[in-house]
Design a protein around this motif. Structure first.
Motif, short mmCIF file in Angstrom:
data_model
loop_
_atom_site.label_atom_id
_atom_site.label_comp_id
_atom_site.label_asym_id
_atom_site.label_seq_id
_atom_site.Cartn_x
_atom_site.Cartn_y
_atom_site.Cartn_z
N LEU A 142 0.82 -1.21 0.00
CA LEU A 142 0.00 0.00 0.00
C LEU A 142 0.86 1.26 0.00
O LEU A 142 0.53 2.24 -0.69
N VAL A 143 1.96 1.23 0.75
CA VAL A 143 2.86 2.38 0.75
C VAL A 143 3.42 2.63 -0.65
O VAL A 143 3.43 3.76 -1.14
N ARG A 144 3.85 1.56 -1.29
CA ARG A 144 4.43 1.68 -2.63
C ARG A 144 3.42 2.18 -3.64
O ARG A 144 3.69 3.11 -4.42
N VAL A 145 2.24 1.59 -3.63
CA VAL A 145 1.22 1.95 -4.63
C VAL A 145 0.74 3.39 -4.42
O VAL A 145 0.42 4.08 -5.38
N SER A 146 0.72 3.84 -3.18
CA SER A 146 0.27 5.22 -2.92
C SER A 146 1.19 6.24 -3.58
O SER A 146 0.74 7.31 -4.00
N GLY A 147 2.48 5.94 -3.64
CA GLY A 147 3.44 6.86 -4.23
C GLY A 147 3.72 8.09 -3.39
O GLY A 147 4.35 9.04 -3.86
N ASN A 148 3.26 8.09 -2.13
CA ASN A 148 3.46 9.25 -1.27
C ASN A 148 4.80 9.12 -0.54
O ASN A 148 4.92 8.40 0.45
N ARG A 149 5.80 9.82 -1.03
CA ARG A 149 7.15 9.68 -0.49
C ARG A 149 7.26 10.26 0.92
O ARG A 149 8.02 9.74 1.75
N ALA A 150 6.52 11.32 1.22
CA ALA A 150 6.57 11.90 2.56
C ALA A 150 6.00 10.92 3.58
O ALA A 150 6.58 10.75 4.67
N ALA A 151 4.90 10.29 3.25
CA ALA A 151 4.31 9.31 4.17
C ALA A 151 5.25 8.12 4.34
O ALA A 151 5.43 7.62 5.45
N ALA A 152 5.85 7.68 3.23
CA ALA A 152 6.77 6.55 3.30
C ALA A 152 7.96 6.87 4.20
O ALA A 152 8.40 6.03 5.01
N ALA A 153 8.49 8.08 4.08
CA ALA A 153 9.64 8.47 4.91
C ALA A 153 9.25 8.56 6.38
O ALA A 153 10.03 8.17 7.26
N THR A 154 8.06 9.05 6.66
CA THR A 154 7.61 9.14 8.05
C THR A 154 7.42 7.76 8.65
O THR A 154 7.80 7.51 9.81
N ILE A 155 6.84 6.86 7.88
CA ILE A 155 6.66 5.48 8.35
C ILE A 155 8.02 4.85 8.65
O ILE A 155 8.21 4.21 9.69
N ALA A 156 8.97 5.02 7.73
CA ALA A 156 10.30 4.45 7.93
C ALA A 156 10.99 5.07 9.14
O ALA A 156 11.73 4.39 9.87
N ARG A 157 10.73 6.34 9.38
CA ARG A 157 11.38 7.06 10.49
C ARG A 157 10.89 6.57 11.85
O ARG A 157 11.69 6.41 12.79
N TYR A 158 9.60 6.32 12.00
CA TYR A 158 9.04 6.04 13.31
C TYR A 158 8.73 4.57 13.58
O TYR A 158 8.58 4.19 14.75
#
Length: 213
Positions: A142-158
């Motif tokens: 879902l993260v990949r398909v969304s294409g939202n890099r800011a959300a992906a970075a936040t998820i990876a961060r926390y």
């Protein structure tokens, strides 16, 4: 599983960060353990510089705490910190789910189903590493398909802040409800029901907030 091991001499700072982070999340470096750049540099086969840079980044991420000229150590597992991180990560997963569901292809749903099968099998057998990896694979669709890099970075961060607690839950075997929640999420995705998928996603991450309590 041994997570502290020599790494290739490319992107040394990032590789040192990843290796030390994974060791903390896996519990190889336990809460409260003092870490020393020289010792970890030797174990990783690196110079001290990239390890020091990794330490700085891990302090910013809340996995290490440092007192200048005194110590650097693994942070304790604090319920409030885990709860806060789970709330942020959950909100980001709700966002990417809302974006991704209308874009999902059949092969994406198939990949989620396969990941959940691996997840359930790993949880049932007590394979915590396998459960964590499969869980990441499922949600990463879902993260990949969304294409939202800011959300992906936040998820990876926390996400690493909550993985230490989450790994404990995955090791509980039959008491873990995640496989069933995943199945409900996948069915909503397969039906193209965005609102239902978001509600199930919220339930998944709300459970982690409650676990922290």
């Amino acid at each position: 599983m041994e997570t502290i091991r020599p790494v290739r001499r490319t992107l040394l700072r990032d590789r040192a960060h990843e290796a030390i982070r994974d060791a903390i999340v896996a519990g190889e470096l336990e809460p409260g353990a003092v870490v020393r750049d020289a010792e970890l540099a030797e174990r990783l086969g690196l110079s001290r510089a990239p390890v020091r840079e990794a330490f700085s980044r891990l302090v910013d991420e809340g996995l290490l705490e440092s007192k200048p000229q005194s110590y650097t150590r693994v942070t304790p597992l604090v319920a409030a910190d885990v709860r806060d991180a789970a709330a942020v990560v959950g909100a980001m997963h709700e966002l990417v789910t809302r974006i991704a569901v209308p874009r999902l292809a059949a092969e994406d749903v198939t990949a989620m189903r396969a990941a959940n099968e691996r997840f359930a099998a790993a949880v049932g057998s007590g394979d915590v590493d396998g459960a964590v990896h499969a869980d990441d694979e499922l949600h990463d669709v879902l993260v990949r398909v969304s294409g939202n890099r800011a959300a992906a970075a936040t998820i990876a961060r926390y996400t690493p802040l909550i993985r230490r607690l989450e790994r404990r839950r995955f090791g509980e075997g039959g008491s873990c409800r995640s496989a069933g929640l995943h199945e409900r999420l996948i069915e909503a995705c397969a039906d193209g029901d965005t609102d239902r998928a978001v509600r199930v996603t919220a339930e998944i991450w709300r459970g982690l907030e409650e676990l922290a309590d």
